[in-house]
Motif scaffolding. Structure first.
Motif, PDB file in Angstrom:
ATOM      1  N   GLY A 117      64.337  38.283  78.937  1.00  0.00           N
ATOM      2  CA  GLY A 117      63.306  37.389  79.785  1.00  0.00           C
ATOM      3  C   GLY A 117      62.067  38.353  79.629  1.00  0.00           C
ATOM      4  N   ASP A 125      61.389  33.442  83.788  1.00  0.00           N
ATOM      5  CA  ASP A 125      61.633  34.076  82.364  1.00  0.00           C
ATOM      6  C   ASP A 125      63.170  34.356  82.258  1.00  0.00           C
ATOM      7  OD1 ASP A 125      61.895  35.853  84.396  1.00  0.00           O
ATOM      8  OD2 ASP A 125      60.929  37.488  83.456  1.00  0.00           O
ATOM      9  N   ASP A 160      67.457  32.743  82.158  1.00  0.00           N
ATOM     10  CA  ASP A 160      68.124  31.880  81.383  1.00  0.00           C
ATOM     11  C   ASP A 160      68.323  30.662  82.165  1.00  0.00           C
ATOM     12  OD1 ASP A 160      68.456  33.518  79.302  1.00  0.00           O
ATOM     13  OD2 ASP A 160      70.460  34.394  79.908  1.00  0.00           O
ATOM     14  N   GLU A 191      65.337  28.572  81.861  1.00  0.00           N
ATOM     15  CA  GLU A 191      65.182  27.990  80.511  1.00  0.00           C
ATOM     16  C   GLU A 191      66.304  26.891  80.200  1.00  0.00           C
ATOM     17  OE1 GLU A 191      65.548  30.735  77.268  1.00  0.00           O
ATOM     18  OE2 GLU A 191      63.649  31.791  78.110  1.00  0.00           O
ATOM     19  N   ARG A 192      67.252  26.824  80.928  1.00  0.00           N
ATOM     20  CA  ARG A 192      68.118  25.925  80.913  1.00  0.00           C
ATOM     21  C   ARG A 192      67.578  24.701  81.642  1.00  0.00           C
ATOM     22  NH1 ARG A 192      72.023  29.638  81.657  1.00  0.00           N
ATOM     23  NH2 ARG A 192      71.961  29.490  84.108  1.00  0.00           N
ATOM     24  N   ARG A 220      65.177  22.527  79.535  1.00  0.00           N
ATOM     25  CA  ARG A 220      65.895  21.950  78.400  1.00  0.00           C
ATOM     26  C   ARG A 220      66.412  20.607  79.137  1.00  0.00           C
ATOM     27  NH1 ARG A 220      67.709  27.077  77.103  1.00  0.00           N
ATOM     28  NH2 ARG A 220      66.922  27.724  75.018  1.00  0.00           N
ATOM     29  N   THR A 223      57.760  28.893  80.959  1.00  0.00           N
ATOM     30  CA  THR A 223      59.139  28.635  80.639  1.00  0.00           C
ATOM     31  C   THR A 223      59.175  28.107  79.444  1.00  0.00           C
ATOM     32  OG1 THR A 223      59.692  29.245  83.139  1.00  0.00           O
ATOM     33  CG2 THR A 223      61.425  28.491  81.478  1.00  0.00           C
ATOM     34  N   ASN A 253      58.533  30.070  76.454  1.00  0.00           N
ATOM     35  CA  ASN A 253      59.624  30.744  75.920  1.00  0.00           C
ATOM     36  C   ASN A 253      60.641  29.928  75.416  1.00  0.00           C
ATOM     37  OD1 ASN A 253      58.459  33.086  77.101  1.00  0.00           O
ATOM     38  ND2 ASN A 253      59.526  32.821  79.149  1.00  0.00           N
ATOM     39  N   VAL A 254      61.041  28.752  75.877  1.00  0.00           N
ATOM     40  CA  VAL A 254      62.150  27.609  75.319  1.00  0.00           C
ATOM     41  C   VAL A 254      61.666  27.541  73.796  1.00  0.00           C
ATOM     42  CG1 VAL A 254      62.973  25.579  75.327  1.00  0.00           C
ATOM     43  CG2 VAL A 254      62.869  27.131  77.504  1.00  0.00           C
ATOM     44  N   SER A 260      61.837  30.587  71.434  1.00  0.00           N
ATOM     45  CA  SER A 260      63.434  30.754  70.886  1.00  0.00           C
ATOM     46  C   SER A 260      63.730  29.911  69.995  1.00  0.00           C
ATOM     47  CB  SER A 260      64.181  30.827  72.368  1.00  0.00           C
ATOM     48  OG  SER A 260      65.560  31.001  71.991  1.00  0.00           O
TER      49      SER A 260
END
Length: 706
Positions: free
Chosen positions: A390, A480, A482, A485-486, A489, A509, A512-513, A516
């Motif tokens: 993160g 930042d 996990d 990020e979930r 999504r 966020t 960042n997704v 990645s």
């Protein structure tokens, strides 16, 4: 370097070459300290144009007069915020609004539900660019330090960016100094001469200056994007690779000084012998780095040409400036161990002759055991995990922005101040908001109204721009993490299913997704291309097909073993929370491109010796004569990349450790044992389908076969 010349003419040519390069160095030198002026360290600017977060960012421009990056100033008192604390925060807020670059007026401080914290959202004009760091420093100056039990921190995206800018701003000085010291110490140990170390170090410095002037102008004219990460890698790559090339040329020059009376003649022969391997090595690295242009991320595309320019400059300098310096230095450059014209054979004795003898006696067990050991190390890959770093995990130390983010996570929905942004058609806005509110990890959803400051009025109409409405979704987890990020999504899946919404999700966020996801795509595309390119270069250099395939297989095995070993080191030694999304690709490009270098140095000499002696004798001779210099080169490169550890950034520490570990594995295990033993065991067939594979076998090969 061709043609027979008298001592006077040879000296004159060398003097003119050195003087010409010194003039170039005088012009280019100042640019090595100016790269930070043209560096960009904004994650969003590196996203691919078709990323959803990029589309959201484009839509966001219509909802604000000026786009902003929020800084979050948080006040915390464990025993509860007092009236004096509230007065201090309110006074600070008024002063924050007066800072140039801050978009006011500002909303009042937001109290936490538990009464232990206050938070001020300070939007900073994105047009400030790198000046965001200056604005954040002014905010920190106004807020002051901790006092009487009240802690004050500046966090949020602007706080994190300011801390990154501060770290990257220190690259020019400390990293360059540490790299120079590391190279100097190793050269003194390798050469045991008070003079000789100066020549490769001067040439490496000239290479860095030449690379800097090209990179500076390319970045200044927006041909490439330079960021702090690429800038740091450029420094260690030029000094590491440059010293490697210098070591190879100097070793061949020393060898030829035993056979030639005049330094010019020795250098001419050494240059002809070493230059093809050096050029092939540099070309392999350059082409591998340029494969990063296939990346969908601008940050990756930037690193490719930046590093390739560095290697190209290094090749030019090491094949022109360094030979001229060495010719002028003559035999005295090696004092006190001056080589004499005595026809001495460096293969006659020494540790590497004994290693070659061991390989000859136990070829098959050696390559089987070393291959099995490397395969065993690959099991560590299961520890690498899928957890990515993160933004607050990027630093090896606890910065102000990280401390502030921890305070926010304790007292507010952790995504406060950095919400996800949802853009949708006006007629579907209510349905999108309802669906978004039901997504796990989303704490609250509200429309953006026309008001600039303060909480929105109840039932205030949303702002509509070109038929679009903007919603802000506050996440429960830090932006930042996990978990966040979930949530992004899941949020995208949910709102994309709303009929007629044409919804787009962006924000910090989401960037960042998408970064990645782009990194994963780049890894799957670029790695196979790099392998094919290297195979072609090796096939042309060695004029064979089997040898390149085997060499690439050994380097890939070494790369996987390195990742496995590094996964254990990162987890159980450094206690890092994860790896950056770009780490596997960068590690692959550098480890495979640089790792194949040592095989090029070895196998090009092995082929040269095989033509004279036969393959198996050529393998042993090549290993004996190159063992010392290649091992020294590997140690230099590993040590220079280890210098990245002086920067308090986890991603660069991880890359430095990975390259150092991988280079040492390649140098000590793969190049010293696995490749020679495998080549010796296979014999002349290693050169299939070239004519060398069909030449009459020597007694050594016939005896081995029998």
């Amino acid at each position: 370097m061709a043609g027979r010349r008298g001592p006077g003419a040879a000296t004159l040519i060398a003097v003119l070459a050195v003087l010409g390069w010194l003039v170039v160095g005088g012009i280019a030198g100042p640019y090595s300290g100016k790269l930070g002026e043209v560096a960009t360290n904004d994650n969003a600017s590196f996203l691919p144009a078709d990323a959803e977060a990029t589309r959201a960012q484009d839509l966001a421009g219509g909802f604000v007069e000026r786009e902003s990056t929020p800084a979050l100033v948080v006040y915390e008192r464990g025993s509860g915020i007092t009236d004096a604390d509230k007065q201090r925060a309110a006074a600070d807020t008024a002063r924050f609004a007066q800072v140039p670059g801050v978009l006011g007026p500002l909303p009042p401080p937001i109290p936490s539900q538990d009464g232990q914290a206050l938070q001020v959202v300070v939007p900073i004009d994105e047009a400030e660019g790198e000046e965001i760091g200056r604005v954040v420093e002014e905010l920190r100056g106004i807020a002051g330090g901790d006092r009487d039990g009240l802690t004050v921190d500046v966090a949020g995206p602007a706080g994190l960016l300011a801390d990154l800018i501060e770290v990257f701003g220190a690259i020019d000085g400390p990293l360059l100094l540490v790299t120079l010291v590391v190279v100097l110490v190793i050269l003194l140990i390798v050469y045991r001469s008070p003079v000789l170390w100066l020549f490769p170090l001067l040439a490496a410095g000239m290479s860095y200056a030449l690379a800097s002037v090209f990179v500076y102008h390319l970045a200044k004219n927006d041909v490439i994007k330079l960021n702090g990460q690429a800038q740091g890698i450029l420094t260690v790559l030029v000094f590491g690779a440059g010293t490697d090339y210098a070591l190879l040329l100097i070793a061949r020059y020393r060898e030829e000084l035993h056979r030639h009376e005049r330094p010019w003649d020795a250098m001419k022969t050494a240059w002809r012998g070493a230059a093809p391997a050096i050029i092939a090595s540099g070309a392999t690295v350059i082409v591998s780095l340029l494969c990063l242009l296939l990346s969908s991320l601008n940050s990756n595309r930037a690193l490719g040409p930046v590093a390739a320019v560095g290697i190209a400059a290094t090749l030019v300098v090491m094949l022109t400036f360094l030979p001229a310096l060495l010719v002028l230095g003559g035999r005295w450059a090696f004092w006190p161990r001056r080589p004499r014209a005595d026809q001495a054979d460096p293969r006659a004795d020494g540790i590497w002759s004994r290693v070659a003898g061991f390989v000859a006696r136990r070829a098959r067990p050696v390559w089987l055991v070393t291959a099995a050991a490397l395969a065993l190390l690959t099991l560590g890959l299961i520890q690498l995990g899928i957890t990515t770093l993160g933004q607050s995990d990027l630093f090896t130390n606890r910065t102000d922005s990280v401390a502030g983010q921890e305070v926010i996570a304790r007292h507010y929905p952790a995504g406060t101040g950095s919400p996800a942004t949802i853009f949708t058609n006006q007629q579907a806005a209510q349905e999108v908001a309802r669906v978004a509110q039901g997504v796990p990890g989303v704490a609250a959803v509200r429309p953006v109204t026309g008001e600039r400051a303060g909480p929105p009025e109840e039932n205030a109409p949303p702002k509509v721009v070109d038929g679009k409405v903007q919603l802000e979704a506050t996440l429960s987890d830090p932006p930042d993490s996990d978990g966040a990020e979930r949530a992004i999504r899941d949020l995208r899946l949910a709102v994309h299913r709303v009929a007629g919404a044409d919804a787009v999700v962006g924000g910090f966020t989401a960037i960042n997704v998408d970064t990645s996801a782009a990194s994963t795509r780049d890894r799957n595309v670029i790695i196979p291309v790099v392998l094919i390119v290297i195979a072609v270069i090796l096939a042309l250099l060695l004029r064979a097909l089997l040898a390149p395939v085997l060499l690439i297989a050994t380097v890939v095995l070494s790369f996987l073993a390195t990742l496995g070993l590094c996964a254990l080191i990162f987890r159980y030694v450094f206690d890092f929370p994860g790896v950056d999304a770009s780490f596997p690709l960068f590690a692959f490009v550098f480890l495979v491109a640089l790792g194949i270098d040592y095989n090029i140095f070895l196998m090009s000499r092995v082929r040269e010796e095989s033509v004279k002696r036969g393959t198996r004798a050529g393998v042993l001779s090549g290993l004996a004569v190159t063992g010392g210099v290649i091992t020294s080169a590997g140690i230099v490169l590993a040590a220079t990349f280890s210098a990245l550890a002086v920067l308090p950034l986890v991603v660069l520490v991880e890359l430095g450790v990975a390259v150092a570990v991988g280079v040492l594995l390649d140098t000590i295990v793969v190049r010293s044992l696995l490749v020679p033993a495998l080549s010796y065991d296979i014999g002349p067939k290693i050169w299939w389908p070239s004519r060398l594979a069909r030449t009459a076998r020597t007694g050594t090969e016939a005896g081995h076969a029998g």
